[in-house]
Design a protein around this motif. Structure first.
Motif, mmCIF file in Angstrom:
data_model
loop_
_atom_site.group_PDB
_atom_site.id
_atom_site.type_symbol
_atom_site.label_atom_id
_atom_site.label_comp_id
_atom_site.label_asym_id
_atom_site.label_seq_id
_atom_site.Cartn_x
_atom_site.Cartn_y
_atom_site.Cartn_z
ATOM 1 N N GLU A 161 0.842 -1.065 0.098
ATOM 2 C CA GLU A 161 -0.033 0.018 -0.128
ATOM 3 C C GLU A 161 0.843 1.064 -0.051
ATOM 4 N N GLU A 162 1.768 1.260 0.567
ATOM 5 C CA GLU A 162 2.776 2.641 0.874
ATOM 6 C C GLU A 162 3.844 2.773 -0.402
ATOM 7 N N TYR B 80 1.470 9.405 4.517
ATOM 8 C CA TYR B 80 1.541 8.038 5.283
ATOM 9 C C TYR B 80 0.836 8.002 6.736
ATOM 10 N N THR B 81 -0.206 7.188 6.617
ATOM 11 C CA THR B 81 -0.904 6.900 7.918
ATOM 12 C C THR B 81 -0.475 5.762 8.599
ATOM 13 N N THR C 250 -0.900 10.865 10.862
ATOM 14 C CA THR C 250 -0.932 11.074 9.383
ATOM 15 C C THR C 250 0.289 12.019 9.015
ATOM 16 N N GLU D 261 -9.514 4.762 -2.014
ATOM 17 C CA GLU D 261 -10.159 4.680 -0.898
ATOM 18 C C GLU D 261 -10.916 3.381 -0.765
ATOM 19 N N ALA E 47 -3.281 3.102 9.432
ATOM 20 C CA ALA E 47 -4.570 2.656 8.451
ATOM 21 C C ALA E 47 -4.493 1.186 8.526
ATOM 22 N N ARG F 32 -6.492 6.173 4.616
ATOM 23 C CA ARG F 32 -5.368 6.914 4.333
ATOM 24 C C ARG F 32 -5.757 8.370 3.831
ATOM 25 N N SER G 93 1.739 7.412 -5.328
ATOM 26 C CA SER G 93 2.496 7.498 -3.847
ATOM 27 C C SER G 93 3.674 8.061 -4.528
#
Length: 422
Positions: free
Chosen positions: A26-27, A303-304, A286, A359, A307, A313, A338
């Motif tokens: 995800e990141e 970046y959270t 965040t 989302e 999450a 996020r 990203s």
């Protein structure tokens, strides 16, 4: 530094380490190709840079060039000599050449340009991607010292003479670091370190043309506390066109404000202003992870730490510098991106970012190409024959290197020539 910040970077770094070569789903750049984006039909009028600045736009948004993701055909799936070895990682792609690291028969980590050995690679951990500039390969990583301490090392590997030199080395406090070209002859490096018992965000410039390396900014770290008003804390750093940019947080009378500071290559502050569009988005746990500059534009991604689902996020933001300061540029498609792919503007106009899930947990694109000349963007997807994790690199000409990793962790590599998508 504010509460939760170290946990954010520790979690992100742990994921990066476990996943290997940026395969954090995800990141980072990794994405599961499973969606064809859909949207409205949008008419784009081609105008010059000066015309676009003077034209009064009805929507005041950055427009998507196509309503659906453009498909890039992937043919000739295969491997490359030296690719696919245990522990091997692609570190950079420049001038059509692939730079990988892997251990040799002695168990020593080595750097290779294609199949040519460059030398021993000082690899431990780091956050900033490596860079290739001319005949130099630059890396900024945390390296263990003989006394057991950790130093942030800026190391330069000679691609022609096959040597290496540690340009800068100093104690670090975590692995959060940044490495950006500041012009054709110099790079910016930034890291969290310590001096005389105090923690700072150190930012330096290494000019290899003049053979100079100096710290141009030393910003106190750890000023975030429970007081109604605190000092500023740097959350992200980048460089472009002889300018250095700091994104900073500060609590003022109980309200968190986000500031952008612009410095020249000597560290002189040229401007500092609050960015209301970013201040309004602030929330606990965040942080701004990446800020990238290109022309009048700033691209901000988050970046959270906590999450659990994609919807937890923060959506990335695009800003444009105007006479009245930085203003948000709405995107007319729900675009999530990203970190940046490659460095510099491709074709003098495109800045590339890895796509990430929205989302709803879906992908609009594998990567996004923002055109700062026509002030629009494109959603691009690889037309692969299977669903798999992947990562993409871009060189200065716009050639792409991407590799897929299937459920059995088997890798397949592709090279995509620039004219296939430009």
């Amino acid at each position: 530094m504010k509460s939760g910040w170290r946990k954010i970077w520790a979690l992100g770094l742990a994921a990066l380490t476990l996943a290997g070569c940026g395969m954090q789903k995800e990141e980072e750049d990794a994405a599961l190709s499973s969606l064809t984006g859909e949207g409205e039909d949008i008419k784009i009028s081609a105008v010059s840079g000066s015309e676009s600045q003077n034209e009064e736009r009805q929507s005041e948004s950055m427009r998507c060039r196509t309503p659906e993701s453009e498909r890039i055909s992937l043919e000739g799936k295969g491997t490359h000599p030296g690719f696919g070895q245990p522990g091997e990682e692609v570190q950079a792609f420049s001038g059509g050449k692939v730079y990988v690291t892997s251990k040799d028969f002695r168990g020593v980590q080595m750097l290779y340009e294609e199949s040519v050995t460059i030398g021993e690679y000082d690899f431990d951990m780091g956050f900033a991607p490596d860079l290739v500039m001319g005949d130099r390969y630059l890396s900024l990583t945390g390296v263990a010292q003989e006394d057991g301490s950790m130093h942030m090392n800026l190391t330069v590997y000679g691609l022609n003479q096959k040597g290496k030199e540690t340009i800068y080395s100093a104690p670090l406090t975590n692995y959060r670091n940044f490495l950006y070209p500041i012009n054709d002859n110099a790079v910016l490096f930034s890291y969290n370190g310590i001096e005389d018992g105090e923690k700072y965000e150190f930012t330096g410039v290494y000019n290899f043309h003049e053979n100079t390396c100096k710290i141009v900014s030393k910003h106190l770290e750890g000023v975030w506390d429970d007081a109604p008003t605190t000092g500023q804390e740097i959350t992200s750093v980048c460089a472009s066109d002889n300018r250095i940019y700091f994104a900073k947080e500060q609590r003022i009378d109980g309200e968190v404000k986000i500031f952008l500071t612009c410095l020249d290559s000597d560290g002189k502050v040229l401007s500092e202003e609050e960015i209301p569009a970013l201040s309004e988005r602030w929330r606990p746990n965040t942080n701004i992870q990446w800020v990238d500059a290109a022309g009048a534009y700033l691209f901000v991604s988050y970046y959270t730490a906590d999450a659990v689902t994609p919807g937890d996020r923060m959506k990335p933001v695009v800003l444009k510098k105007t006479a009245d300061g930085y203003v948000e540029v709405p995107l007319d498609t729900d675009v999530w991106f990203s970190r940046r792919i490659g460095s510099g503007l491709i074709g003098g106009r495109y800045i590339l970012f890895a796509g990430t899930m929205d989302e709803n947990g879906e992908y609009m694109a594998d990567f996004v190409a923002f055109d700062i000349v026509k002030e629009d963007y494109r959603l691009l997807r690889f037309d692969g024959d299977e669903e798999a994790y992947f990562r993409t690199f871009a060189d200065e000409q716009g050639n792409l290197l991407c590799f897929f990793i299937n459920d059995q962790r088997q890798r397949s590599y592709f090279r995509v020539q620039a004219d296939a998508w430009l």
